[in-house]
Design an enzyme around this catalytic site. Structure first.
Site, mmCIF file in Angstrom:
data_model
loop_
_atom_site.group_PDB
_atom_site.id
_atom_site.type_symbol
_atom_site.label_atom_id
_atom_site.label_comp_id
_atom_site.label_asym_id
_atom_site.label_seq_id
_atom_site.Cartn_x
_atom_site.Cartn_y
_atom_site.Cartn_z
ATOM 1 N N CYS A 1 3.030 28.771 -16.351
ATOM 2 C CA CYS A 1 2.350 29.240 -17.748
ATOM 3 C C CYS A 1 2.110 27.977 -18.510
ATOM 4 O O CYS A 1 2.554 27.586 -19.459
ATOM 5 C CB CYS A 1 3.567 29.894 -18.457
ATOM 6 N N GLU A 2 0.762 27.619 -17.920
ATOM 7 C CA GLU A 2 0.323 26.311 -18.688
ATOM 8 C C GLU A 2 -1.071 26.443 -18.228
ATOM 9 O O GLU A 2 -1.593 26.665 -16.876
ATOM 10 C CB GLU A 2 0.775 25.000 -18.192
ATOM 11 N N PRO B 1 0.801 -1.061 -0.050
ATOM 12 C CA PRO B 1 0.058 -0.102 0.013
ATOM 13 C C PRO B 1 0.939 1.210 0.013
ATOM 14 O O PRO B 1 1.898 1.148 0.605
ATOM 15 C CB PRO B 1 -0.806 -0.206 1.366
ATOM 16 N N GLY B 2 0.630 2.425 -0.648
ATOM 17 C CA GLY B 2 1.327 3.491 -0.707
ATOM 18 C C GLY B 2 -0.002 4.637 -0.253
ATOM 19 O O GLY B 2 0.029 5.056 0.831
HETATM 20 C C1 LIG Z 1 2.422 2.527 -7.119
HETATM 21 C C2 LIG Z 1 2.381 1.058 -6.765
HETATM 22 C C3 LIG Z 1 1.917 0.593 -5.572
HETATM 23 C C4 LIG Z 1 1.217 1.517 -4.660
HETATM 24 O O1 LIG Z 1 0.167 1.943 -5.215
HETATM 25 P P1 LIG Z 1 -1.183 2.745 -4.096
HETATM 26 O O2 LIG Z 1 -2.083 2.939 -5.089
HETATM 27 O O3 LIG Z 1 -0.283 3.883 -3.775
HETATM 28 O O4 LIG Z 1 -1.400 1.696 -2.990
HETATM 29 C C5 LIG Z 1 2.436 -0.929 -5.192
HETATM 30 N N1 LIG Z 1 2.808 -1.789 -5.929
HETATM 31 C C6 LIG Z 1 3.562 -1.250 -7.050
HETATM 32 C C7 LIG Z 1 4.022 -2.178 -8.022
HETATM 33 C C8 LIG Z 1 3.108 0.286 -7.777
HETATM 34 O O5 LIG Z 1 3.697 0.596 -8.666
#
Ligand SMILES: *Cc1c(COP(=O)(O)O)cnc(C)c1O
Length: 446
Positions: A361-362, A278-279
Site C-alpha cells: 500500500c504505497e 567490490p560488492g
Molecule cells: C557499499 C560499500 C562497498 C561496496 O560497494 P559496491 O558498489 O557494491 O561495490 C564497498 N566499500 C564500502 C565502504 C561500502 O560502503
C-alpha cells in the site's frame, strides 16, 4: 559465457540459471524467490582477481551487497576477504568460514562492543572514519592491551558521476575524513601505543562506470601517502573501496583490467598493496528475483488527460514481489530488466508498456514503470535480472510480508540457502498485550 540463458538441455527456450530451469525452482520453492548462480559468482570474483594480478592485492567482498551465508561461503572458498560494516556482518563472515585476517571494517558509526569483537578476532584493519572513532578505538584497544590496525578513510572530494544517494566521496558526504584533516589524524595515530597505522582508504560511491574518478581519487590519496612518508609514516596498503558498476541496461562499465592497470602503474613503484571492496560487481548480475503475476488491470496512462479512449487495456501488472523484496526501484529509481520466464510468452503479441507493481500500500511500490512487456496473464513467471546485489540484503517485512526464499544454483542442481520466512516469524520477537500486562504486574510499582 553467460550463466543465465534460454538454451535448456531439453531444447526449451525458458529462462535457465546454469543447468536449472527457473520454472523448476518456482515449482519447488514458490515465489517470490531470489535465485543466485554459483558459477557466475565465481566468475566475477576471478575477473576481478585476474584484473589485479599485476600487483599484490586482497579482494574484500562487501558483505552488505548480499550477506547470505552460502554466498559468503562461495567467496571465502575462493580466498576472498570481506569488507564489513557491523558486528552482525563480522559474525556472518566467521560463520561462513571467512578468515578474520582478511576482514576490513568500514562504517561511520562503530560501537565499542563492535570494535572489541573485531579486535578480539584479529581483523586486518579498521577503516576509521572520524576523529571520535579513532579515540574510541584507541581506548578499546588499550583496555584489551592490544594494538589496533588502522586505515583512515579519507574523503577525496571527487564526483563519481553516479546517483546522489550512492555518491559517498564528496566533501559534503557523511563518510570519511576530509582530506585536510587526514594528515594530523594520521600523525596522531602513529604516535599511539595502541594504534598501528597500516593503510589509507576511500570509497567514493557505487555503480561507477568510468575509471577516471577512481584513478583521480587514487592520485589524491597518493599525495597524502607521500606527505605521510615525509613524516616517517609508512603504509602497507591503499584500499580503494568498491563501486565498480555493472550493466543493468545499456551501461558499458569500464572493464576491471583497465582499472587494474591504472592502479598497478601507481602503486607498484611505491611497493603498496591494494585492497578493493567490490560488492555489486561480484553479486549484482549473479542473481534474479523470481516472481509470479497475480493479475493485470487497466488504467489511464500518464499524460492521458481526460480522453476516455486513452485507457490501456493493461496498465498494471501486479506481481507477488514488492518493494519490501527489492527496494532499489523505489529508493533510487533503479532500472532492472524484467523478462517472462517462459519463452512462449514472447509469441503472444507485441510488447506494450506496463507498470510492474507489488501488492504494498504505497504508490512508490513499483518494480518497473512503462516497461514494454508482451501480454501477461495470471500465474506467468517473471524474472527480475541483476537482483543479486542490494536485493535481499535490503529486504524488509513491511506490510507484514515474510521475506522471500533464497536459492543457490550449482550446475544442474539447486538448493534453498534461506527458507522463506513463515508468518509466525513476523511476530516471534513481539509480546502480546496479555504478556505485557503480566510483565508489568510481576515487576510491581516502580
Ligand atoms: C557499499 C560499500 C562497498 C561496496 O560497494 P559496491 O558498489 O557494491 O561495490 C564497498 N566499500 C564500502 C565502504 C561500502 O560502503
Amino acid at each position: 559465457m553467460d550463466h543465465f540463458h534460454r538454451t535448456g538441455a531439453d531444447g526449451s527456450d525458458d529462462l535457465h540459471v546454469e543447468g536449472v530451469a527457473l520454472t523448476a525452482i518456482a515449482e519447488a520453492v514458490g515465489t517470490p524467490t531470489y535465485v543466485y548462480s554459483r558459477a557466475t559468482l565465481e566468475r566475477h570474483y576471478r575477473v576481478m582477481d585476474d584484473a589485479l594480478a599485476g600487483l599484490p592485492h586482497t579482494i574484500c567482498y562487501s558483505v552488505k551487497a548480499n550477506s547470505n551465508l552460502a554466498v559468503l561461503g562461495v567467496l571465502a572458498k575462493l580466498g576472498s576477504g570481506f569488507d564489513i560494516v557491523s558486528v552482525g556482518e563480522l559474525e556472518r563472515v566467521l560463520r561462513a568460514g571467512g578468515e578474520p585476517a582478511k576482514v576490513v571494517f568500514s562504517g561511520v558509526g562503530k560501537r565499542d562492543d563492535e570494535l572489541r569483537r573485531a579486535l578480539q578476532v584479529g581483523i586486518r584493519a579498521f577503516n576509521v572514519e572520524s576523529a571520535f572513532e579513532l579515540e574510541r578505538l584507541e581506548a578499546v584497544a588499550a583496555a584489551l592491551g592490544q594494538r589496533a590496525p588502522i586505515s583512515l578513510r579519507v574523503n577525496p572530494d571527487v564526483d563519481p558521476g553516479t546517483h546522489p544517494y550512492i555518491a559517498t566521496g564528496l566533501r559534503s558526504s557523511k563518510f570519511g575524513v576530509p582530506m585536510p584533516e587526514a594528515l594530523p589524524l594520521f600523525l596522531r595515530a602513529a604516535q599511539s601505543p595502541h594504534l598501528r597505522v597500516v593503510g589509507v582508504d576511500c570509497h567514493i560511491g557505487s555503480q561507477i562506470v568510468e575509471i577516471a574518478p577512481l584513478v583521480d581519487a587514487l592520485d589524491r590519496i597518493l599525495t597524502l601517502v607521500d606527505r605521510l612518508a615525509e613524516h616517517g609514516v609508512a603504509l602497507d596498503h591503499v584500499d580503494m573501496g568498491g563501486g565498480l558498476g555493472i550493466p543493468y541496461r545499456d551501461e558499458a562499465p569500464a572493464p576491471p583490467d583497465a582499472l587494474g592497470r591504472a592502479y598497478a602503474e601507481r602503486l607498484s613503484p611505491r611497493g603498496l598493496e591494494l585492497i578493493v571492496e567490490p560488492g555489486r560487481l561480484i553479486v549484482g548480475n549473479a542473481g534474479v528475483l523470481l516472481m509470479r503475476v497475480l493479475g493485470t488491470k487497466g488504467g489511464a496512462l500518464p499524460g492521458a488527460g481526460d480522453d476516455p479512449t486513452a485507457q490501456a487495456a493493461t496498465r498494471f501488472v501486479i506481481v507477488d514481489a514488492a518493494m519490501n523484496d527489492n527496494i532499489r526501484p523505489a529508493l533510487y529509481g533503479a532500472w532492472q530488466a524484467i523478462e517472462p520466464v517462459a519463452g512462449e510468452v514472447a509469441c503472444r503479441g507485441d510488447p506494450a508498456p506496463v507498470d510492474v507493481v507489488g501488492p504494498i500500500c504505497e504508490s512508490g511500490d513499483f518494480l518497473a514503470r512503462a516497461r514494454p512487456l508482451p501480454p501477461l496473464r495470471r500465474d506467468d513467471l517473471l524474472a527480475m535480472r541483476s537482483a543479486g546485489a542490494y536485493g535481499f540484503s535490503m529486504a524488509s517485512t513491511y506490510n507484514s510480508r515474510p521475506r522471500a526464499a533464497e536459492v543457490l544454483v550449482d550446475g544442474d542442481l539447486f538448493a534453498v540457502v534461506r527458507q522463506r520466512e513463515d508468518l509466525a516469524s513476523l511476530w516471534r520477537e513481539e509480546r502480546d498485550l496479555a504478556t505485557f500486562e503480566t510483565a508489568l504486574r510481576s515487576r510491581g510499582p516502580t
